[in-house]
Design a protein around this motif. Sequence first.
Motif, mmCIF file in Angstrom:
data_model
loop_
_atom_site.group_PDB
_atom_site.id
_atom_site.type_symbol
_atom_site.label_atom_id
_atom_site.label_comp_id
_atom_site.label_asym_id
_atom_site.label_seq_id
_atom_site.Cartn_x
_atom_site.Cartn_y
_atom_site.Cartn_z
ATOM 1 N N ARG A 137 0.841 -1.186 0.000
ATOM 2 C CA ARG A 137 0.000 0.000 0.000
ATOM 3 C C ARG A 137 0.878 1.238 0.000
ATOM 4 N NH1 ARG A 137 -4.727 -0.564 4.230
ATOM 5 N NH2 ARG A 137 -6.197 -1.254 2.689
ATOM 6 N N SER A 138 1.340 1.646 -1.172
ATOM 7 C CA SER A 138 2.227 2.800 -1.237
ATOM 8 C C SER A 138 2.060 3.572 -2.530
ATOM 9 C CB SER A 138 3.690 2.378 -1.063
ATOM 10 O OG SER A 138 4.109 1.598 -2.152
ATOM 11 N N GLN A 159 -4.611 7.649 6.673
ATOM 12 C CA GLN A 159 -3.768 8.839 6.580
ATOM 13 C C GLN A 159 -2.373 8.430 6.125
ATOM 14 O OE1 GLN A 159 -4.858 11.878 7.019
ATOM 15 N NE2 GLN A 159 -2.926 12.967 6.837
ATOM 16 N N PRO A 160 -1.821 9.067 5.067
ATOM 17 C CA PRO A 160 -0.497 8.658 4.591
ATOM 18 C C PRO A 160 0.627 9.081 5.532
ATOM 19 C CG PRO A 160 -1.234 10.566 3.371
ATOM 20 C CD PRO A 160 -2.375 10.151 4.247
ATOM 21 N N ARG A 161 1.726 8.345 5.452
ATOM 22 C CA ARG A 161 2.955 8.682 6.168
ATOM 23 C C ARG A 161 4.123 8.316 5.263
ATOM 24 N NH1 ARG A 161 5.166 3.972 8.395
ATOM 25 N NH2 ARG A 161 3.752 2.194 8.309
ATOM 26 N N ILE A 172 9.296 16.630 5.192
ATOM 27 C CA ILE A 172 8.759 17.002 6.502
ATOM 28 C C ILE A 172 7.293 17.365 6.330
ATOM 29 C CG2 ILE A 172 8.942 18.590 8.452
ATOM 30 C CD1 ILE A 172 11.907 18.976 7.595
ATOM 31 N N GLU A 173 6.422 16.660 7.057
ATOM 32 C CA GLU A 173 4.978 16.902 6.920
ATOM 33 C C GLU A 173 4.647 18.343 7.298
ATOM 34 O OE1 GLU A 173 0.682 14.881 8.035
ATOM 35 O OE2 GLU A 173 2.493 14.175 9.054
ATOM 36 N N GLY A 174 3.844 18.983 6.448
ATOM 37 C CA GLY A 174 3.444 20.365 6.667
ATOM 38 C C GLY A 174 4.413 21.371 6.081
ATOM 39 N N ARG A 175 5.631 20.912 5.787
ATOM 40 C CA ARG A 175 6.620 21.812 5.211
ATOM 41 C C ARG A 175 6.948 21.440 3.766
ATOM 42 N NH1 ARG A 175 12.759 22.961 7.338
ATOM 43 N NH2 ARG A 175 13.255 24.513 5.769
ATOM 44 N N GLY A 196 2.708 5.576 2.457
ATOM 45 C CA GLY A 196 1.768 4.493 2.734
ATOM 46 C C GLY A 196 0.946 4.829 3.947
ATOM 47 N N ASP A 197 -0.022 3.950 4.262
ATOM 48 C CA ASP A 197 -0.856 4.207 5.439
ATOM 49 C C ASP A 197 -0.511 3.251 6.564
ATOM 50 O OD1 ASP A 197 -1.923 1.873 4.485
ATOM 51 O OD2 ASP A 197 -3.938 2.659 4.186
#
Length: 197
Positions: A137-138, A159-161, A172-175, A196-197
């Motif tokens: 799952r990616s 939610q992905p990571r 960097i998440e959000g950046r 992926g989640d």
Amino acid sequence: MRCESDSSRTRTCRTPWPGPSRVSRQMSDTQCIDGRTYDSRDGEVEVWGGCRAEFLPRWNDGTDPGAGGTIRCESTNNRARTCDVPWRGASRVVRQLSGTPCTQGYSWESSNGRITVMRGCRAEFASGGSSWPNNARSVTCSSDNGQRTSCHWPPGQGQPRVLQQLSREPCIEGRSWGMESHNTIWVSRGCRARFGD
């Protein structure tokens, strides 16, 4: 595509692809055996005797596109190429074969029943639905030349990571990456990663 024989009754299901089909995942205790509990023909699957399964296309040329039902499409000498696919709807990259990144919207795009690759992208593709081959799952998304890029995230997934950072620049998440909507990931500032989640 799922087709189920309830209470051992015969059921005929239309497939979204032409030609015969094969079992990709059996869901019943009853074995799904070609010619014994199911049969397939051009655009249809028929199940009976309690067979319940998910099906994928069986290719007419005798080759099997793989357990995940993949198609290879290659842009050679940076020329655009369009490839037909046996599924409907969106597609996704499952394995990149080129040194050139395959970035959706930049070096490849999909429309109903077709994939177009360009700018040297060479990859194997699968249906963009919720069926992920080999449970992988990616989604890979790349910010080329620091530009902001949006990539499809399959609806219904979590939610992905970041599973694997592929760039020298940090992700960097959000950046340098985040969610644009429930089915879109964005990346920027040179971030390239497998999500992926």
